[in-house]
Motif scaffolding. Sequence first.
Motif, PDB file in Angstrom:
ATOM      1  N   ILE A   5       0.828  -1.208   0.000  1.00  0.00           N
ATOM      2  CA  ILE A   5       0.000   0.000   0.000  1.00  0.00           C
ATOM      3  C   ILE A   5       0.864   1.260   0.000  1.00  0.00           C
ATOM      4  N   TYR A   6       1.953   1.233   0.780  1.00  0.00           N
ATOM      5  CA  TYR A   6       2.793   2.421   0.922  1.00  0.00           C
ATOM      6  C   TYR A   6       4.023   2.409   0.007  1.00  0.00           C
ATOM      7  N   GLY A   7       4.059   1.477  -0.933  1.00  0.00           N
ATOM      8  CA  GLY A   7       5.121   1.473  -1.935  1.00  0.00           C
ATOM      9  C   GLY A   7       6.501   1.105  -1.420  1.00  0.00           C
ATOM     10  N   CYS A   8       6.547   0.190  -0.472  1.00  0.00           N
ATOM     11  CA  CYS A   8       7.818  -0.249   0.092  1.00  0.00           C
ATOM     12  C   CYS A   8       8.095  -1.692  -0.338  1.00  0.00           C
ATOM     13  N   GLU A   9       9.238  -1.915  -0.938  1.00  0.00           N
ATOM     14  CA  GLU A   9       9.653  -3.260  -1.327  1.00  0.00           C
ATOM     15  C   GLU A   9      10.391  -3.896  -0.148  1.00  0.00           C
ATOM     16  N   VAL A  10      10.212  -5.194   0.041  1.00  0.00           N
ATOM     17  CA  VAL A  10      10.894  -5.919   1.112  1.00  0.00           C
ATOM     18  C   VAL A  10      11.816  -6.951   0.475  1.00  0.00           C
ATOM     19  N   LYS A  11      13.081  -6.941   0.909  1.00  0.00           N
ATOM     20  CA  LYS A  11      14.046  -7.943   0.461  1.00  0.00           C
ATOM     21  C   LYS A  11      14.560  -8.691   1.678  1.00  0.00           C
ATOM     22  N   SER A  12      14.826  -9.974   1.474  1.00  0.00           N
ATOM     23  CA  SER A  12      15.329 -10.806   2.550  1.00  0.00           C
ATOM     24  C   SER A  12      16.554 -11.571   2.063  1.00  0.00           C
ATOM     25  N   PHE A  13      17.613 -11.555   2.866  1.00  0.00           N
ATOM     26  CA  PHE A  13      18.825 -12.292   2.507  1.00  0.00           C
ATOM     27  C   PHE A  13      18.542 -13.791   2.386  1.00  0.00           C
ATOM     28  N   ARG A  14      17.797 -14.334   3.319  1.00  0.00           N
ATOM     29  CA  ARG A  14      17.558 -15.788   3.342  1.00  0.00           C
ATOM     30  C   ARG A  14      16.458 -16.224   2.371  1.00  0.00           C
ATOM     31  N   GLN A  15      15.617 -15.321   1.911  1.00  0.00           N
ATOM     32  CA  GLN A  15      14.559 -15.660   0.964  1.00  0.00           C
ATOM     33  C   GLN A  15      14.794 -14.897  -0.338  1.00  0.00           C
ATOM     34  N   ARG A  16      15.828 -15.259  -1.035  1.00  0.00           N
ATOM     35  CA  ARG A  16      16.177 -14.561  -2.281  1.00  0.00           C
ATOM     36  C   ARG A  16      15.140 -14.784  -3.374  1.00  0.00           C
ATOM     37  N   TRP A  17      14.281 -15.767  -3.221  1.00  0.00           N
ATOM     38  CA  TRP A  17      13.226 -16.007  -4.198  1.00  0.00           C
ATOM     39  C   TRP A  17      12.298 -14.798  -4.310  1.00  0.00           C
ATOM     40  N   LEU A  18      12.255 -13.959  -3.273  1.00  0.00           N
ATOM     41  CA  LEU A  18      11.434 -12.742  -3.351  1.00  0.00           C
ATOM     42  C   LEU A  18      11.837 -11.903  -4.564  1.00  0.00           C
TER      43      LEU A  18
END
Length: 168
Positions: free
Chosen positions: A90-103
Amino acid sequence: MEVAIYMRTSTEEQNPQNQLKDCVGLVGGEKYKLYEEKQSAWKEEEKRECFNLVKEEIKQKRIKLLVVWDLDRIYRNRKKLIQFFEFCKIYGCEVKSFRQRWLNDLSNIPSPFNEIMFNLMLQIMGWLAEEESSKKSERVKASITKDEKGKTHSKYGKVWGRKVISEK
């Protein structure tokens, strides 16, 4: 500020700095603001002051990219994790995770399948984090013993529960 790294550990014995090197690699040389705390992901949000600050910064659109070491650093509860990702969307923020690179890889899948796969994988990861935490809780509970007086002891021998009230 555009980029934030959020690190969380559950106990005082753990060091959030152990997660930093991996997270910085996902930032790609950008300047970032670091948020770190030692708090359980199961606790109510009021006690996760740093995480609440991150959410407020996202709401104010000051964070466009949030990097975490693992999704369970955000929540170990599937429904809350899903809600957080919806909040970020909703607020236009992308989330990245080191352990879940599939994101990151999901963005290469053609639309609308990328969103379908993203939602499915997020549900699975949330469920796995919740399941892992439940198993750990069960192991702790299984290690509890009671002595002949009925007092509860941890696996380390510490007495649990309230102190006995005097009959006086």
